[in-house]
Design a protein around this motif. Structure first.
Motif, mmCIF file in Angstrom:
data_model
loop_
_atom_site.group_PDB
_atom_site.id
_atom_site.type_symbol
_atom_site.label_atom_id
_atom_site.label_comp_id
_atom_site.label_asym_id
_atom_site.label_seq_id
_atom_site.Cartn_x
_atom_site.Cartn_y
_atom_site.Cartn_z
ATOM 1 N N GLN A 62 4.279 10.243 -7.014
ATOM 2 C CA GLN A 62 5.304 10.603 -7.988
ATOM 3 C C GLN A 62 4.692 10.871 -9.357
ATOM 4 O OE1 GLN A 62 8.178 11.520 -6.330
ATOM 5 N NE2 GLN A 62 9.381 10.283 -7.772
ATOM 6 N N ALA A 63 3.736 10.038 -9.753
ATOM 7 C CA ALA A 63 3.099 10.207 -11.062
ATOM 8 C C ALA A 63 2.327 11.518 -11.125
ATOM 9 C CB ALA A 63 2.173 9.028 -11.348
ATOM 10 N N ASP A 64 1.741 11.928 -10.004
ATOM 11 C CA ASP A 64 0.990 13.186 -9.962
ATOM 12 C C ASP A 64 1.883 14.381 -10.273
ATOM 13 O OD1 ASP A 64 -1.379 11.916 -9.340
ATOM 14 O OD2 ASP A 64 -1.186 12.228 -7.168
ATOM 15 N N ARG A 65 3.164 14.238 -10.031
ATOM 16 C CA ARG A 65 4.097 15.353 -10.236
ATOM 17 C C ARG A 65 4.605 15.416 -11.669
ATOM 18 N NH1 ARG A 65 7.678 14.007 -4.818
ATOM 19 N NH2 ARG A 65 6.168 14.799 -3.267
ATOM 20 N N MET A 66 4.332 14.404 -12.470
ATOM 21 C CA MET A 66 4.813 14.370 -13.845
ATOM 22 C C MET A 66 3.860 15.128 -14.761
ATOM 23 S SD MET A 66 6.046 10.406 -14.182
ATOM 24 C CE MET A 66 7.187 9.680 -13.013
ATOM 25 N N SER A 67 4.445 15.722 -15.789
ATOM 26 C CA SER A 67 3.640 16.489 -16.738
ATOM 27 C C SER A 67 4.008 16.073 -18.162
ATOM 28 C CB SER A 67 3.881 17.986 -16.545
ATOM 29 O OG SER A 67 3.171 18.736 -17.503
ATOM 30 N N VAL A 68 3.015 15.570 -18.885
ATOM 31 C CA VAL A 68 3.195 15.186 -20.284
ATOM 32 C C VAL A 68 2.070 15.838 -21.081
ATOM 33 C CG1 VAL A 68 3.344 13.287 -21.941
ATOM 34 C CG2 VAL A 68 4.204 12.974 -19.602
ATOM 35 N N GLU A 98 2.794 6.002 -13.658
ATOM 36 C CA GLU A 98 3.086 5.311 -12.395
ATOM 37 C C GLU A 98 4.211 4.297 -12.582
ATOM 38 O OE1 GLU A 98 -0.164 3.897 -10.091
ATOM 39 O OE2 GLU A 98 -1.414 5.660 -10.478
ATOM 40 N N PHE A 99 4.244 3.663 -13.740
ATOM 41 C CA PHE A 99 5.334 2.738 -14.057
ATOM 42 C C PHE A 99 6.673 3.471 -14.021
ATOM 43 C CE2 PHE A 99 8.164 0.959 -17.306
ATOM 44 C CZ PHE A 99 8.169 -0.385 -17.009
ATOM 45 N N LEU A 100 6.736 4.627 -14.682
ATOM 46 C CA LEU A 100 7.984 5.388 -14.725
ATOM 47 C C LEU A 100 8.349 5.954 -13.361
ATOM 48 C CD1 LEU A 100 7.520 7.251 -18.129
ATOM 49 C CD2 LEU A 100 9.072 5.355 -17.635
ATOM 50 N N ALA A 101 7.337 6.128 -12.493
ATOM 51 C CA ALA A 101 7.605 6.668 -11.159
ATOM 52 C C ALA A 101 8.411 5.710 -10.299
ATOM 53 C CB ALA A 101 6.288 7.012 -10.460
ATOM 54 N N GLU A 102 8.333 4.414 -10.573
ATOM 55 C CA GLU A 102 9.044 3.462 -9.715
ATOM 56 C C GLU A 102 10.086 2.627 -10.455
ATOM 57 O OE1 GLU A 102 6.265 0.937 -7.763
ATOM 58 O OE2 GLU A 102 5.808 -0.240 -9.545
ATOM 59 N N LYS A 103 10.250 2.837 -11.758
ATOM 60 C CA LYS A 103 11.292 2.126 -12.495
ATOM 61 C C LYS A 103 12.439 3.068 -12.836
ATOM 62 C CE LYS A 103 8.809 -1.598 -12.496
ATOM 63 N NZ LYS A 103 9.056 -2.575 -11.406
ATOM 64 N N ALA A 120 0.831 -1.205 0.000
ATOM 65 C CA ALA A 120 0.000 0.000 0.000
ATOM 66 C C ALA A 120 0.867 1.257 0.000
ATOM 67 C CB ALA A 120 -0.928 -0.008 1.203
ATOM 68 N N LEU A 121 1.954 1.246 0.771
ATOM 69 C CA LEU A 121 2.856 2.398 0.815
ATOM 70 C C LEU A 121 3.530 2.592 -0.539
ATOM 71 C CD1 LEU A 121 4.255 4.622 2.412
ATOM 72 C CD2 LEU A 121 5.967 2.923 3.138
ATOM 73 N N ARG A 122 3.932 1.491 -1.158
ATOM 74 C CA ARG A 122 4.574 1.590 -2.470
ATOM 75 C C ARG A 122 3.614 2.185 -3.502
ATOM 76 N NH1 ARG A 122 5.426 -3.381 -3.275
ATOM 77 N NH2 ARG A 122 3.724 -3.742 -4.734
ATOM 78 N N ARG A 123 2.361 1.752 -3.464
ATOM 79 C CA ARG A 123 1.377 2.285 -4.406
ATOM 80 C C ARG A 123 1.136 3.774 -4.168
ATOM 81 N NH1 ARG A 123 -1.850 -2.304 -2.570
ATOM 82 N NH2 ARG A 123 -1.227 -4.134 -3.763
ATOM 83 N N TRP A 124 1.081 4.167 -2.903
ATOM 84 C CA TRP A 124 0.874 5.581 -2.575
ATOM 85 C C TRP A 124 2.026 6.420 -3.104
ATOM 86 C CZ3 TRP A 124 3.751 8.871 0.605
ATOM 87 C CH2 TRP A 124 3.161 10.120 0.876
ATOM 88 N N ARG A 125 3.240 5.958 -2.892
ATOM 89 C CA ARG A 125 4.405 6.701 -3.392
ATOM 90 C C ARG A 125 4.397 6.765 -4.912
ATOM 91 N NH1 ARG A 125 9.137 4.103 0.507
ATOM 92 N NH2 ARG A 125 8.782 5.475 2.311
ATOM 93 N N LEU A 184 -0.040 -2.931 -11.842
ATOM 94 C CA LEU A 184 1.412 -2.759 -11.854
ATOM 95 C C LEU A 184 2.127 -3.607 -10.819
ATOM 96 C CD1 LEU A 184 2.083 1.049 -12.448
ATOM 97 C CD2 LEU A 184 2.697 -0.865 -13.934
ATOM 98 N N ASP A 185 1.418 -4.095 -9.809
ATOM 99 C CA ASP A 185 2.077 -4.924 -8.811
ATOM 100 C C ASP A 185 2.654 -6.194 -9.421
ATOM 101 O OD1 ASP A 185 1.591 -3.095 -6.858
ATOM 102 O OD2 ASP A 185 -0.040 -4.192 -5.899
ATOM 103 N N ALA A 186 2.209 -6.547 -10.622
ATOM 104 C CA ALA A 186 2.797 -7.706 -11.310
ATOM 105 C C ALA A 186 4.264 -7.466 -11.646
ATOM 106 C CB ALA A 186 2.010 -8.008 -12.589
ATOM 107 N N TYR A 187 4.692 -6.211 -11.652
ATOM 108 C CA TYR A 187 6.084 -5.854 -11.924
ATOM 109 C C TYR A 187 6.796 -5.338 -10.677
ATOM 110 C CZ TYR A 187 4.601 -5.651 -16.910
ATOM 111 O OH TYR A 187 4.119 -5.921 -18.177
ATOM 112 N N ALA A 188 6.384 -5.759 -9.508
ATOM 113 C CA ALA A 188 6.814 -5.095 -8.270
ATOM 114 C C ALA A 188 8.173 -5.527 -7.744
ATOM 115 C CB ALA A 188 5.765 -5.318 -7.185
#
Length: 259
Positions: A13-19, A51-56, A4-9, A87-91
């Motif tokens: 992080q994704a909220d801060r990205m702008s595309v 979200e993928f890019l936020a943790e990879k 749950a903490l990982r998903r929140w982070r 995304l947890d499949a790639y955790a």
């Protein structure tokens, strides 16, 4: 708790990205199999890609500079298979290494006599259990035809979800393993026979190398040429449709491959 903490982070992080919309569209136009996806998939896929890019962590090898367009392209393709899985499949790993074109991996095998043989294997990609995904990147017309390296290698990552790279990913509770085997094993045996007989198969013959490669190649076809796969191996298509929780053949234009 940690999930749950990982998903929140990840979300934060994704909220801060702008595309920009223009940047998304530019990248998506380079991936034509996204054009005929259901309209509701696009915002979901874009969000998951962020979200993928936020943790990879994506790194270029041999001096390759990773552009924003490359990041978005890899993320969109990697997330397509898990769009309805999560995304947890790639955790269990974080690293992605991108090479400019194909690359060589030193390997060694021990034969039946106990003699070690070392050689260099030229590859387009590789997924390491618990470790990074290695990908080749090609510009423009240099890309190998009929091959999606990203989907292929991320299918291998899903295959590793049950602890073995054997063409049998960790299936959801509503998918009996016996039904998966009943679809995949005869299809794999048939495909190997066709390749061994020298047939010029419409599906990538590399799938005959091993059941794990068959799963990865069929996953590529499922997303890029689903009507072709459904025509060649309908039972395999049906199992992949249940596993990925998607039915791309229902949306691929009739001018596409297969019935």
């Amino acid at each position: 708790m940690f999930s749950a903490l990982r998903r929140w982070r990840r979300r934060r992080q994704a909220d801060r990205m702008s595309v920009s919309a223009a940047q998304w569209e530019q990248v998506e136009q380079s991936l034509p199999f996204l054009a005929w996806r259901p309209a509701e998939d696009r915002p979901m896929l874009r969000r998951m890609a962020l979200e993928f890019l936020a943790e990879k962590q994506v790194h270029g090898a041999r001096g390759l500079a990773i552009s924003d367009e490359m990041l978005l392209s890899i993320a969109l393709q990697a997330c397509l298979p898990v769009l309805h899985i999560g995304l947890d499949a790639y955790a269990d790993w974080v690293g992605i290494v991108v090479y400019p074109g194909d690359f060589v991996i030193p390997r060694s095998i021990v034969d039946d006599a106990g003699v070690t043989h070392e050689y260099h294997d030229e590859v387009l990609g590789e997924a390491w259990e618990g470790g990074p995904v290695l990908l080749s990147w090609f510009d423009g017309n240099d890309a190998p035809a009929g091959i999606n390296v990203v989907i292929h290698e991320f299918a291998h990552k899903l295959d590793m979800g049950n602890g073995e790279v054997d063409g049998y990913p960790a299936l959801p509770a509503d998918m009996p393993p016996a039904a998966w085997a009943a679809a995949f094993k005869p299809a794999y045996d048939d495909f190997c026979r066709r390749v061994d007989d020298g047939e010029d198969t419409a599906l990538d013959p590399y799938g005959a190398e091993h059941p794990s490669e068959f799963f990865a190649v069929m996953s590529e076809a499922f997303f890029e040429t689903p009507r072709l796969l459904r025509g060649e191996y309908p039972a395999v298509y049906a199992q992949l449709s249940r596993y990925y929780r998607q039915d791309p053949a229902a949306f691929e234009p009739e001018t596409g491959n297969g019935p």
